[in-house]
Enzyme design. Structure first.
Site, mmCIF file in Angstrom:
data_model
loop_
_atom_site.group_PDB
_atom_site.id
_atom_site.type_symbol
_atom_site.label_atom_id
_atom_site.label_comp_id
_atom_site.label_asym_id
_atom_site.label_seq_id
_atom_site.Cartn_x
_atom_site.Cartn_y
_atom_site.Cartn_z
ATOM 1 N N SER A 10 0.843 -1.194 0.000
ATOM 2 C CA SER A 10 0.000 0.000 0.000
ATOM 3 C C SER A 10 0.877 1.242 0.000
ATOM 4 O O SER A 10 1.639 1.478 0.939
ATOM 5 C CB SER A 10 -0.904 0.016 1.231
ATOM 6 O OG SER A 10 -1.480 1.300 1.355
ATOM 7 N N HIS A 34 -1.037 -1.200 -4.257
ATOM 8 C CA HIS A 34 -2.353 -0.941 -3.661
ATOM 9 C C HIS A 34 -2.488 0.558 -3.419
ATOM 10 O O HIS A 34 -1.645 1.172 -2.751
ATOM 11 C CB HIS A 34 -2.456 -1.720 -2.354
ATOM 12 C CG HIS A 34 -3.776 -1.617 -1.657
ATOM 13 N ND1 HIS A 34 -4.856 -2.407 -1.986
ATOM 14 C CD2 HIS A 34 -4.186 -0.843 -0.633
ATOM 15 C CE1 HIS A 34 -5.875 -2.132 -1.183
ATOM 16 N NE2 HIS A 34 -5.497 -1.176 -0.350
ATOM 17 N N ASP A 36 -4.803 3.484 -1.941
ATOM 18 C CA ASP A 36 -5.909 3.775 -1.025
ATOM 19 C C ASP A 36 -6.468 5.165 -1.292
ATOM 20 O O ASP A 36 -5.821 6.173 -1.002
ATOM 21 C CB ASP A 36 -5.426 3.691 0.430
ATOM 22 C CG ASP A 36 -5.173 2.258 0.862
ATOM 23 O OD1 ASP A 36 -6.102 1.444 0.746
ATOM 24 O OD2 ASP A 36 -4.047 1.957 1.308
ATOM 25 N N MET A 38 -9.193 7.770 -0.254
ATOM 26 C CA MET A 38 -10.079 8.099 0.876
ATOM 27 C C MET A 38 -10.599 9.512 0.705
ATOM 28 O O MET A 38 -9.849 10.417 0.326
ATOM 29 C CB MET A 38 -9.318 8.005 2.198
ATOM 30 C CG MET A 38 -8.619 6.675 2.436
ATOM 31 S SD MET A 38 -8.031 6.571 4.137
ATOM 32 C CE MET A 38 -6.916 5.146 4.016
ATOM 33 N N HIS A 67 -8.244 0.828 -4.086
ATOM 34 C CA HIS A 67 -9.169 0.563 -2.975
ATOM 35 C C HIS A 67 -9.896 1.854 -2.659
ATOM 36 O O HIS A 67 -9.326 2.767 -2.059
ATOM 37 C CB HIS A 67 -8.356 0.045 -1.780
ATOM 38 C CG HIS A 67 -9.169 -0.214 -0.556
ATOM 39 N ND1 HIS A 67 -8.592 -0.429 0.687
ATOM 40 C CD2 HIS A 67 -10.509 -0.318 -0.352
ATOM 41 C CE1 HIS A 67 -9.552 -0.644 1.584
ATOM 42 N NE2 HIS A 67 -10.710 -0.567 0.989
ATOM 43 N N MET A 69 -12.186 3.978 -0.706
ATOM 44 C CA MET A 69 -12.890 4.189 0.563
ATOM 45 C C MET A 69 -13.615 5.521 0.442
ATOM 46 O O MET A 69 -13.229 6.537 1.040
ATOM 47 C CB MET A 69 -11.890 4.168 1.733
ATOM 48 C CG MET A 69 -11.437 2.743 2.046
ATOM 49 S SD MET A 69 -9.905 2.687 2.974
ATOM 50 C CE MET A 69 -8.740 2.815 1.609
ATOM 51 N N MET A 138 -11.440 -6.486 5.114
ATOM 52 C CA MET A 138 -10.640 -5.614 5.976
ATOM 53 C C MET A 138 -10.278 -6.383 7.249
ATOM 54 O O MET A 138 -11.140 -7.029 7.854
ATOM 55 C CB MET A 138 -11.419 -4.354 6.370
ATOM 56 C CG MET A 138 -11.754 -3.389 5.227
ATOM 57 S SD MET A 138 -10.350 -2.773 4.277
ATOM 58 C CE MET A 138 -9.336 -2.008 5.547
ATOM 59 N N ASP A 176 -6.547 -6.802 4.118
ATOM 60 C CA ASP A 176 -5.980 -5.454 4.161
ATOM 61 C C ASP A 176 -6.056 -4.929 5.583
ATOM 62 O O ASP A 176 -7.143 -4.791 6.143
ATOM 63 C CB ASP A 176 -6.774 -4.559 3.203
ATOM 64 C CG ASP A 176 -6.199 -3.153 3.088
ATOM 65 O OD1 ASP A 176 -5.156 -2.864 3.706
ATOM 66 O OD2 ASP A 176 -6.810 -2.343 2.358
#
Ligand code: DX5
Ligand code: ZN
Length: 225
Positions: A10, A34, A36, A38, A67, A69, A138, A176
Site C-alpha cells: 500500500s 495498492h 488507497d 479516501m 481501494h 474508501m 478488511m 488489508d
C-alpha cells in the site's frame, strides 16, 4: 485450483512527495501496487484521488489495485478503470447495487472488487461472488494505515473461501490491514491469497526484501513452498 500469493504494498505508507520513486522501489518484487483512495466522508481520512492515479499510471507498469474508501462509488469508480487500474475495489457499505457497479467496472476493462469493512458481515454478499473478481476483507477498520491486525475478522475470509470452493469460483480473497511477517501466515491459512501491506513494506529498510519475505511466508501456508 492452485493459487500463488499476490503481494500488494500500500503506497499509503510511502513518501507521497516521491510517489513514483516509491512505486519503482517495489517493481519487480510486488504483484500490484495498492492505492488507497479516501474521501474524508466514507472514512475520516483524506488521501489521493483520480488525478494522482492518472499521473502515476504513466510512471510505472505495475498493476494498480485501487481501494476506494469513498461514498458514491457508482459515480467515481468507473473513471479509475478508465484510468488503467487493474482492479477497482469499492465498499459494500457505500454501494446500493454492487452487482451493477461490478458489471460496469468489468465493461470498462478492470477487475471488480468488493470490500467488507470491520463491522460488516460477509454472509449477505456471498451470493454476489460470481460477479466479482476480488473480495477484500478488511482486517482493521478502514481509514488509516498502521493499525493492529484483528485475527477474528479472518472468519469472513474462511466463509468466502468455503463458498468459492463449493461453487468452484475463481476469485481473489484479499486481506488489508496489519498484514506483516507475524500475521500473514494466519491470513493465508484462512484462505486469503492477496495481501495488502503498507507499514510492513514501506516501513522496512528494504521494501523489496520485505515483499520477498512476506511472499515466502504466505506461499508456505498456501502449500506452494
Ligand atoms: C487502510 C488501508 C490500508 C492501509 C494498510 O484503510 O485500506 O490499505 O494502507 O496499512 P497497514 O498495512 O499499515 O495496516
Ligand atoms: Zn487499502
Amino acid at each position: 485450483m492452485e493459487r500463488s500469493p499476490i503481494i500488494a504494498p500500500s503506497i499509503l505508507a510511502s513518501d507521497f512527495s516521491r510517489l513514483a520513486e516509491e512505486v519503482h522501489a517495489i517493481e519487480g518484487a510486488a504483484d500490484w501496487a495498492h492505492v488507497d483512495v479516501m474521501d474524508n466522508h466514507f472514512v475520516p481520512n483524506l488521501t489521493i484521488g483520480l488525478p494522482v492515479v492518472q499521473s502515476l499510471r504513466k510512471a510505472t507498469s505495475i498493476p494498480f489495485d485501487v481501494h476506494l474508501m469513498i461514498t458514491d462509488p457508482q459515480r467515481w469508480a468507473p473513471a479509475y478503470a478508465e484510468a488503467g487500474a487493474y482492479n477497482v475495489t469499492f465498499h459494500a457499505e457505500a454501494c446500493d447495487d454492487p452487482v451493477a457497479l461490478a458489471k460496469t467496472l468489468r465493461a470498462a476493462g478492470a477487475k471488480a472488487g468488493l470490500a467488507i469493512d470491520r463491522d460488516t458481515p460477509v454472509e449477505p454478499y456471498l451470493e454476489l461472488l460470481p460477479y466479482l473478481d476480488t473480495v477484500l476483507i478488511m482486517t482493521i477498520k478502514a481509514g488509516f494505515g498502521g493499525q493492529a491486525f484483528m485475527p477474528e475478522l479472518l472468519d469472513k475470509v474462511r466463509d468466502v473461501r468455503r463458498r468459492a470452493e463449493v461453487n468452484q469460483l475463481e476469485i481473489r480473497i484479499e486481506v488489508d490491514g496489519g498484514i506483516a511477517a507475524d500475521t500473514i501466515e494466519q491470513a493465508a491459512e484462512a484462505g486469503a491469497d492477496a495481501f495488502v501491506a503498507g507499514t510492513a513494506v514501506y516501513g522496512a529498510a528494504d521494501p523489496a526484501e520485505a515483499i520477498r519475505k512476506l511472499r515466502a511466508l504466505a506461499a508456505a501456508r498456501m502449500g506452494l513452498a
